[in-house]
Design an enzyme around this catalytic site. Sequence first.
Site: not given
Length: 267
Positions: A112, A173, A221-222
Amino acid sequence: MVATVAPVTDTLVIGGKVFHSRLFTGTGRYRTLEQMQASITASGCEMVTVAVRRVQTQAVGHVGLVEALDWGKLWLLPNTAGCQTAEEAIRVARLGREMAKVLGQEDNSFIKLEVIPDGKYLLPDPVGTLHAAEQLVKEGFTVLPYINADPVLAQRLEAAGCATVMPLGSPIGSGQGLRNASNIEIIIAQAQVPVVVDAGIGTPSEAAQAMEMGAQAVLVNTAIAQAQDPARMAQAMGLAVKAGRLAYLAGRMPVQSQATPSSPPEN
């Protein structure tokens, strides 16, 4: 007798690797390793991204991270998080490939690609990303580049040989959702490689929305790691991605300017 619907066989192929889950997850920002382990399991994901530099420097939250996961069941997606230049990203990508080998994934060339010089807004550098991608493709990497929702750049990266393009929904995020939906739709319409919406998704409904638009996968993710109950949120994200994909395959009804009765009157 109630008719049954046969399950849809629908897999995602990236760089010759077949995935049944279209949810990719991360490993950062969890409160504990145990929460990370439980969340990844609950999500049903098959590919997990790990920040190579932060693991190597044993940054906070990354000590023991790699050892905590079963790499016989999960596919490692090393990432170049923390790299500010193309040159840094290329070096870290090479380290990521070696990390995959150490973990038993000898044939794993995935990376990535993140090139982010801006520490405040964390927006990717389009020029540096393209430069690094061109070099990494030459070196045999399966490149998944993280980019702003720029349709022109997405086409350039695809032409350079990238295996996917990964436009951000909104800043990393932030949990702001799909602020770039119109550009992402253009990228999806033009792309001949899988489009993975990465960054900004905050809720399962937003993950489903990305899939309904035609994205091939999402990376979250976050929104999982910082939820009050990460494992439960991870499960919700997994279900939302499945629902969004099924809805896309089913094809939504046309939007109409006026009401239409669901039970038309008899003629």
